[in-house]
Design an enzyme around this catalytic site. Structure first.
Site, PDB file in Angstrom:
ATOM      1  N   LYS A  19      18.705 -68.090  22.102  1.00 59.14           N
ATOM      2  CA  LYS A  19      18.486 -66.678  21.715  1.00 59.14           C
ATOM      3  C   LYS A  19      17.570 -66.559  20.529  1.00 59.14           C
ATOM      4  CE  LYS A  19      21.078 -67.009  17.789  1.00 59.14           C
ATOM      5  NZ  LYS A  19      20.551 -66.924  16.427  1.00 59.14           N
ATOM      6  N   PRO A 107      15.980 -75.851  20.817  1.00 57.77           N
ATOM      7  CA  PRO A 107      15.897 -76.683  19.613  1.00 57.77           C
ATOM      8  C   PRO A 107      17.265 -76.899  18.966  1.00 57.77           C
ATOM      9  CG  PRO A 107      14.258 -74.913  19.543  1.00 57.77           C
ATOM     10  CD  PRO A 107      15.098 -74.679  20.767  1.00 57.77           C
ATOM     11  N   ALA A 109      19.788 -77.274  15.893  1.00 63.12           N
ATOM     12  CA  ALA A 109      19.882 -76.722  14.522  1.00 63.12           C
ATOM     13  C   ALA A 109      18.644 -75.904  14.176  1.00 63.12           C
ATOM     14  CB  ALA A 109      20.097 -77.837  13.492  1.00 63.12           C
ATOM     15  N   GLY A 110      18.176 -75.118  15.163  1.00 61.67           N
ATOM     16  CA  GLY A 110      16.932 -74.355  14.987  1.00 61.67           C
ATOM     17  C   GLY A 110      17.148 -72.869  14.800  1.00 61.67           C
ATOM     18  N   GLY A 111      18.404 -72.405  14.769  1.00 62.48           N
ATOM     19  CA  GLY A 111      18.651 -70.970  14.656  1.00 62.48           C
ATOM     20  C   GLY A 111      18.520 -70.252  15.988  1.00 62.48           C
ATOM     21  N   ALA A 113      20.797 -71.088  18.607  1.00 59.88           N
ATOM     22  CA  ALA A 113      22.123 -71.149  19.233  1.00 59.88           C
ATOM     23  C   ALA A 113      22.211 -72.118  20.413  1.00 59.88           C
ATOM     24  CB  ALA A 113      22.584 -69.737  19.634  1.00 59.88           C
ATOM     25  N   GLY A 114      21.557 -73.275  20.285  1.00 57.36           N
ATOM     26  CA  GLY A 114      21.626 -74.272  21.359  1.00 57.36           C
ATOM     27  C   GLY A 114      23.031 -74.818  21.556  1.00 57.36           C
ATOM     28  N   SER A 116      25.761 -73.329  20.796  1.00 60.59           N
ATOM     29  CA  SER A 116      26.568 -72.227  21.347  1.00 60.59           C
ATOM     30  C   SER A 116      26.339 -72.097  22.849  1.00 60.59           C
ATOM     31  CB  SER A 116      26.193 -70.912  20.661  1.00 60.59           C
ATOM     32  OG  SER A 116      26.337 -71.030  19.268  1.00 60.59           O
ATOM     33  N   ALA A 117      25.085 -72.296  23.279  1.00 63.27           N
ATOM     34  CA  ALA A 117      24.785 -72.240  24.717  1.00 63.27           C
ATOM     35  C   ALA A 117      25.507 -73.382  25.442  1.00 63.27           C
ATOM     36  CB  ALA A 117      23.280 -72.325  24.945  1.00 63.27           C
ATOM     37  N   ASP A 149      28.084 -67.113  17.859  1.00 67.13           N
ATOM     38  CA  ASP A 149      27.002 -66.912  18.830  1.00 67.13           C
ATOM     39  C   ASP A 149      27.417 -67.252  20.269  1.00 67.13           C
ATOM     40  OD1 ASP A 149      25.024 -66.049  17.055  1.00 67.13           O
ATOM     41  OD2 ASP A 149      24.219 -68.060  16.717  1.00 67.13           O
TER      42      ASP A 149
HETATM   43  C1  LIG Z   1      22.790 -66.809  12.232  1.00 65.88           C
HETATM   44  C2  LIG Z   1      23.333 -66.509  13.612  1.00 65.88           C
HETATM   45  O1  LIG Z   1      22.833 -67.441  14.556  1.00 65.88           O
HETATM   46  C3  LIG Z   1      22.847 -65.121  14.036  1.00 65.88           C
HETATM   47  O2  LIG Z   1      23.143 -64.850  15.390  1.00 65.88           O
HETATM   48  C4  LIG Z   1      24.847 -66.541  13.635  1.00 65.88           C
HETATM   49  O3  LIG Z   1      25.363 -65.622  12.693  1.00 65.88           O
HETATM   50  C5  LIG Z   1      25.430 -67.917  13.393  1.00 65.88           C
HETATM   51  O4  LIG Z   1      26.391 -68.117  14.374  1.00 65.88           O
HETATM   52  P1  LIG Z   1      27.093 -69.540  14.629  1.00 65.88           P
HETATM   53  O5  LIG Z   1      26.113 -70.643  14.391  1.00 65.88           O
HETATM   54  O6  LIG Z   1      27.788 -69.434  15.945  1.00 65.88           O
HETATM   55  O7  LIG Z   1      28.100 -69.561  13.421  1.00 65.88           O
HETATM   56  P2  LIG Z   1      29.633 -70.009  13.351  1.00 65.88           P
HETATM   57  O8  LIG Z   1      29.770 -71.363  13.975  1.00 65.88           O
HETATM   58  O9  LIG Z   1      30.509 -68.903  13.806  1.00 65.88           O
HETATM   59  O10 LIG Z   1      29.785 -70.156  11.779  1.00 65.88           O
HETATM   60  C6  LIG Z   1      29.161 -71.178  11.051  1.00 65.88           C
HETATM   61  C7  LIG Z   1      29.079 -70.740   9.604  1.00 65.88           C
HETATM   62  O11 LIG Z   1      28.054 -69.732   9.458  1.00 65.88           O
HETATM   63  C8  LIG Z   1      28.473 -68.736   8.540  1.00 65.88           C
HETATM   64  N1  LIG Z   1      28.558 -67.428   9.237  1.00 65.88           N
HETATM   65  C9  LIG Z   1      28.447 -67.320  10.576  1.00 65.88           C
HETATM   66  C10 LIG Z   1      28.501 -66.090  11.198  1.00 65.88           C
HETATM   67  C11 LIG Z   1      28.709 -64.950  10.384  1.00 65.88           C
HETATM   68  N2  LIG Z   1      28.775 -63.731  10.912  1.00 65.88           N
HETATM   69  N3  LIG Z   1      28.817 -65.077   9.044  1.00 65.88           N
HETATM   70  C12 LIG Z   1      28.736 -66.298   8.454  1.00 65.88           C
HETATM   71  O12 LIG Z   1      28.825 -66.391   7.232  1.00 65.88           O
HETATM   72  C13 LIG Z   1      29.783 -69.203   7.982  1.00 65.88           C
HETATM   73  O13 LIG Z   1      29.498 -69.968   6.832  1.00 65.88           O
HETATM   74  C14 LIG Z   1      30.334 -70.097   9.067  1.00 65.88           C
HETATM   75  O14 LIG Z   1      31.213 -71.073   8.567  1.00 65.88           O
HETATM   76  N1  LIG Z   2      26.201 -79.254  21.731  1.00 62.95           N
HETATM   77  C1  LIG Z   2      25.564 -79.302  20.550  1.00 62.95           C
HETATM   78  N2  LIG Z   2      24.226 -79.246  20.519  1.00 62.95           N
HETATM   79  C2  LIG Z   2      23.579 -79.293  19.322  1.00 62.95           C
HETATM   80  N3  LIG Z   2      24.178 -79.426  18.148  1.00 62.95           N
HETATM   81  C3  LIG Z   2      25.508 -79.481  18.123  1.00 62.95           C
HETATM   82  C4  LIG Z   2      26.244 -79.413  19.333  1.00 62.95           C
HETATM   83  N4  LIG Z   2      27.532 -79.469  19.009  1.00 62.95           N
HETATM   84  C5  LIG Z   2      27.596 -79.565  17.667  1.00 62.95           C
HETATM   85  N5  LIG Z   2      26.382 -79.581  17.122  1.00 62.95           N
HETATM   86  C6  LIG Z   2      26.105 -79.662  15.660  1.00 62.95           C
HETATM   87  O1  LIG Z   2      25.836 -78.339  15.224  1.00 62.95           O
HETATM   88  C7  LIG Z   2      24.645 -78.268  14.427  1.00 62.95           C
HETATM   89  C8  LIG Z   2      23.932 -76.951  14.768  1.00 62.95           C
HETATM   90  O2  LIG Z   2      23.551 -77.017  16.118  1.00 62.95           O
HETATM   91  P1  LIG Z   2      22.840 -75.845  16.920  1.00 62.95           P
HETATM   92  O3  LIG Z   2      21.741 -76.485  17.701  1.00 62.95           O
HETATM   93  O4  LIG Z   2      23.830 -75.061  17.669  1.00 62.95           O
HETATM   94  O5  LIG Z   2      22.252 -74.984  15.734  1.00 62.95           O
HETATM   95  P2  LIG Z   2      21.661 -73.544  15.692  1.00 62.95           P
HETATM   96  O6  LIG Z   2      20.852 -73.295  16.915  1.00 62.95           O
HETATM   97  O7  LIG Z   2      20.974 -73.398  14.373  1.00 62.95           O
HETATM   98  O8  LIG Z   2      22.925 -72.621  15.741  1.00 62.95           O
HETATM   99  P3  LIG Z   2      23.036 -71.040  15.503  1.00 62.95           P
HETATM  100  O9  LIG Z   2      21.711 -70.419  15.849  1.00 62.95           O
HETATM  101  O10 LIG Z   2      24.139 -70.654  16.445  1.00 62.95           O
HETATM  102  O11 LIG Z   2      23.396 -70.917  14.056  1.00 62.95           O
HETATM  103  C9  LIG Z   2      23.847 -79.511  14.795  1.00 62.95           C
HETATM  104  O12 LIG Z   2      23.143 -79.987  13.690  1.00 62.95           O
HETATM  105  C10 LIG Z   2      24.888 -80.498  15.284  1.00 62.95           C
HETATM  106  O13 LIG Z   2      25.301 -81.349  14.228  1.00 62.95           O
END
Ligand SMILES: C[C@](O)(CO)[C@H](O)COP(=O)(O)OP(=O)(O)OC[C@H]1O[C@@H](n2ccc(N)nc2=O)[C@H](O)[C@@H]1O
Ligand SMILES: Nc1ncnc2c1ncn2[C@@H]1O[C@H](COP(=O)(O)OP(=O)(O)OP(=O)(O)O)[C@@H](O)[C@H]1O
Length: 317
Positions: A19, A107, A109-111, A113-114, A116-117, A149
């Protein structure tokens, strides 16, 4: 007459999208450590694929990962797909015996939501594999317990998210929007970006006033642009309250944003908590041109072109 019950499938393959937050407005941190959000998600056609295979009784969960950046994904119980399988098994009172195979297309840890997917896809895959047949709404509440997410990765398309981002209302859109993503090899930690946001804002960003009244007044133009299928208006309305926090942790992203603007992007922003930068293009052709400029300028470690909206987690034949 005897009725033969169909055998459970030996494996189920599900894909779920990454996303971009078209708008992300953040309120002040609450006692539980989370920030109330008003966000507009759009799913994009970069997909995680999860295959769930039957495993013998007592085998538990196992996980294997391939695809770009697979080496950065945990293979143990901290993997969100693993946690999703356990959460579903716990919910229905089964043992979580399953072999999960993840193919990363979003990606890490790219923001975007991989992870989460992966969790959303694993929920749908295990629900089919174990023949638990839960309604989507019930899968959605398990999803919300796994991460903010995850419910959106189940739903897909375009939606307004409130609460922690987990309470969703689908939004109407017309047509296809063309996106280019500048991906960095080194990810950003979502909690670290929210932490920097707290330091920079003390009291919340533009979302602060929306917490009690998420009327989306600020995003009326954005919602109209989506309904009209107008990429120029959408580009002008993109907004991310976490962008300054991500830029303060990664100042070099400022140049990535500038290069996309110079290449004529209709709008640019950091995707979610970053460090991926998203650029909205006029057309598929223009997306390729923005991508070429990013690559030529060395403004990204890799560049991925795609479109949105994309559908939520669904089973593949
Ligand atoms: C930045 C976004 O990607 C925007 O959609 C999301 O808010 C992040 O969602 P996410 O990675 O699924 O986050 P979660 O796994 O629920 O939370 C991880 C950490 O992000 C912070 N977190 C997340 C969601 C939220 N509404 N407020 C927060 O402060 C908190 O420190 C939490 O411990
Ligand atoms: N299935 C997975 N795929 C990728 N990373 C994972 C997974 N499960 C746990 N992780 C851990 O979660 C961290 C964040 O991964 P993810 O790729 O979901 O980040 P993100 O896209 O930035 O998340 P969001 O946008 O939801 O904040 C990674 O650095 C990894 O250590």
């Amino acid at each position: 007459m005897t009725h033969l019950a169909a055998a459970p499938p030996p494996s189920v393959r599900v894909r779920a999208p990454g996303k971009v937050n078209l708008s992300l407005r953040v309120g002040p941190v609450q006692d539980d450590g989370y920030h109330p959000l008003v966000t507009i998600f759009q799913a994009v056609a970069l997909y995680e694929e999860v295959t769930a295979r039957q495993a013998p009784g007592g085998a538990g969960v196992s996980i294997a990962v391939d695809g770009p950046q697979a080496d950065r994904v945990p293979l143990d119980g901290s993997n969100l797909a693993w946690r999703a399988a356990e959460a579903l098994a716990d919910h229905v009172g089964l043992e979580p015996d399953v072999a999960l195979h993840l193919t990363k297309g979003v990606p890490v840890a790219g923001g975007m939501a991989g992870g989460s997917a992966d969790a959303a896809a694993a929920l749908v895959a295990c629900d089919a594999l174990w023949e638990t047949g839960l309604p989507r709404a019930e899968l959605g509440s398990i999803a919300a317990g796994l991460g903010s997410d995850v419910p959106f990765a189940l739903l897909g398309h375009t939606a307004v998210g409130t609460g922690r981002g987990h309470l969703l209302t689908p939004a109407m859109t017309r047509g296809e929007f063309h996106w280019v993503f500048a991906v960095q090899d080194e990810g950003l930690s979502t909690p670290a970006v929210f932490g920097r946001f707290d330091e920079l804002t003390a009291g919340g960003g533009s979302g602060a006033a929306l917490v009690d009244d998420p009327g989306l007044a600020e995003d009326t133009g954005l919602m109209q642009a989506l309904r009209a299928g107008d990429p120029h208006a959408l580009g002008a309305a993109l907004h991310n309250d976490l962008q300054d926090a991500a830029l303060s942790l990664r100042p070099e992203l400022e140049r990535t944003l500038d290069v996309a603007r110079e290449a004529g992007a209709l709008g640019t922003l950091v995707s979610g908590s970053g460090p991926t930068v998203a650029a909205l293009a006029r057309s598929r052709q223009h997306a390729l041109a923005v991508a070429a400029t990013w690559t030529a300028e060395g403004a990204a470690d890799s560049v991925w072109c795609t479109s949105g909206p994309a559908s939520g987690a669904r089973t593949l034949p």
